[in-house]
Design a protein around this motif. Structure first.
Motif, PDB file in Angstrom:
ATOM      1  N   ALA A  31      54.611  69.399  75.138  1.00  0.00           N
ATOM      2  CA  ALA A  31      56.047  69.334  75.418  1.00  0.00           C
ATOM      3  C   ALA A  31      56.287  68.858  76.848  1.00  0.00           C
ATOM      4  CB  ALA A  31      56.694  70.699  75.187  1.00  0.00           C
ATOM      5  N   GLU A  32      55.508  69.363  77.786  1.00  0.00           N
ATOM      6  CA  GLU A  32      55.631  68.932  79.177  1.00  0.00           C
ATOM      7  C   GLU A  32      55.278  67.455  79.315  1.00  0.00           C
ATOM      8  OE1 GLU A  32      53.120  71.595  81.347  1.00  0.00           O
ATOM      9  OE2 GLU A  32      54.489  73.295  81.086  1.00  0.00           O
ATOM     10  N   HIS A  33      54.255  67.010  78.591  1.00  0.00           N
ATOM     11  CA  HIS A  33      53.840  65.601  78.618  1.00  0.00           C
ATOM     12  C   HIS A  33      54.962  64.694  78.117  1.00  0.00           C
ATOM     13  CE1 HIS A  33      50.813  62.430  78.767  1.00  0.00           C
ATOM     14  NE2 HIS A  33      51.312  61.976  77.624  1.00  0.00           N
ATOM     15  N   LEU A  34      55.722  65.160  77.145  1.00  0.00           N
ATOM     16  CA  LEU A  34      56.851  64.394  76.603  1.00  0.00           C
ATOM     17  C   LEU A  34      58.124  64.561  77.435  1.00  0.00           C
ATOM     18  CD1 LEU A  34      56.428  65.081  72.779  1.00  0.00           C
ATOM     19  CD2 LEU A  34      55.936  62.956  74.001  1.00  0.00           C
ATOM     20  N   ARG A  49      54.750  67.435  60.084  1.00  0.00           N
ATOM     21  CA  ARG A  49      53.585  66.529  60.043  1.00  0.00           C
ATOM     22  C   ARG A  49      53.962  65.105  60.417  1.00  0.00           C
ATOM     23  NH1 ARG A  49      49.049  68.763  56.258  1.00  0.00           N
ATOM     24  NH2 ARG A  49      49.524  70.963  56.500  1.00  0.00           N
ATOM     25  N   ARG A  50      54.802  64.987  61.428  1.00  0.00           N
ATOM     26  CA  ARG A  50      55.205  63.677  61.928  1.00  0.00           C
ATOM     27  C   ARG A  50      54.237  63.161  62.975  1.00  0.00           C
ATOM     28  NH1 ARG A  50      61.232  64.600  63.552  1.00  0.00           N
ATOM     29  NH2 ARG A  50      60.956  62.546  64.455  1.00  0.00           N
ATOM     30  N   ILE A  51      53.367  64.041  63.496  1.00  0.00           N
ATOM     31  CA  ILE A  51      52.304  63.621  64.408  1.00  0.00           C
ATOM     32  C   ILE A  51      50.995  64.227  63.925  1.00  0.00           C
ATOM     33  CG2 ILE A  51      53.795  63.341  66.433  1.00  0.00           C
ATOM     34  CD1 ILE A  51      52.790  66.034  67.437  1.00  0.00           C
ATOM     35  N   VAL A  64      46.280  63.409  73.539  1.00  0.00           N
ATOM     36  CA  VAL A  64      47.174  62.654  74.414  1.00  0.00           C
ATOM     37  C   VAL A  64      47.481  61.292  73.793  1.00  0.00           C
ATOM     38  CG1 VAL A  64      47.366  61.558  76.681  1.00  0.00           C
ATOM     39  CG2 VAL A  64      46.430  63.862  76.494  1.00  0.00           C
ATOM     40  N   SER A  65      46.493  60.656  73.177  1.00  0.00           N
ATOM     41  CA  SER A  65      46.720  59.339  72.564  1.00  0.00           C
ATOM     42  C   SER A  65      47.739  59.421  71.429  1.00  0.00           C
ATOM     43  CB  SER A  65      45.406  58.748  72.053  1.00  0.00           C
ATOM     44  OG  SER A  65      44.870  59.559  71.027  1.00  0.00           O
ATOM     45  N   TYR A  70      53.206  58.135  69.666  1.00  0.00           N
ATOM     46  CA  TYR A  70      54.506  58.601  69.193  1.00  0.00           C
ATOM     47  C   TYR A  70      55.618  58.074  70.104  1.00  0.00           C
ATOM     48  CZ  TYR A  70      58.414  61.577  67.951  1.00  0.00           C
ATOM     49  OH  TYR A  70      59.657  62.017  67.586  1.00  0.00           O
ATOM     50  N   MET A  71      55.385  58.130  71.419  1.00  0.00           N
ATOM     51  CA  MET A  71      56.390  57.637  72.361  1.00  0.00           C
ATOM     52  C   MET A  71      56.593  56.129  72.207  1.00  0.00           C
ATOM     53  SD  MET A  71      55.955  59.861  75.871  1.00  0.00           S
ATOM     54  CE  MET A  71      54.219  59.568  76.126  1.00  0.00           C
TER      55      MET A  71
END
Length: 89
Positions: A31-34, A49-51, A64-65, A70-71
């Protein structure tokens, strides 16, 4: 899920070797990464299950990948602004 849909889903996921070499984040770290304050969004992505995620016992970890993919997939391109011609009065 049909076999064709499953193959399409698997082919869009990062390769297994890339996932093995990747750094894994907890849900809070993801969450912090996003850039999210709350981890509910990441938990919803996992629940729906979207990621792609990994489960180590009861712990959910996200590569992380996977987050970066996703981003990239979530980017909405800008629409060029067209100037309107003013009519002569």
């Amino acid at each position: 899920m049909s076999s064709t849909a499953r193959m399409r889903h698997l082919s869009s996921a990062p390769s297994q070797t890339a996932l093995l070499e990747d750094q894994y984040l907890s849900v809070k770290e993801a969450a912090e990464h996003l850039g999210m304050k709350d981890e509910r969004f990441v938990r919803r992505l996992v629940a729906e299950r979207r990621i792609t995620y990994s489960k180590f016992g009861t712990h959910v970890r996200i590569a992380v990948s996977v987050l970066e993919e996703y981003m990239r997939a979530s980017v909405v391109p800008a629409i060029p602004v067209r100037r309107r011609m003013r009519r002569a009065a």
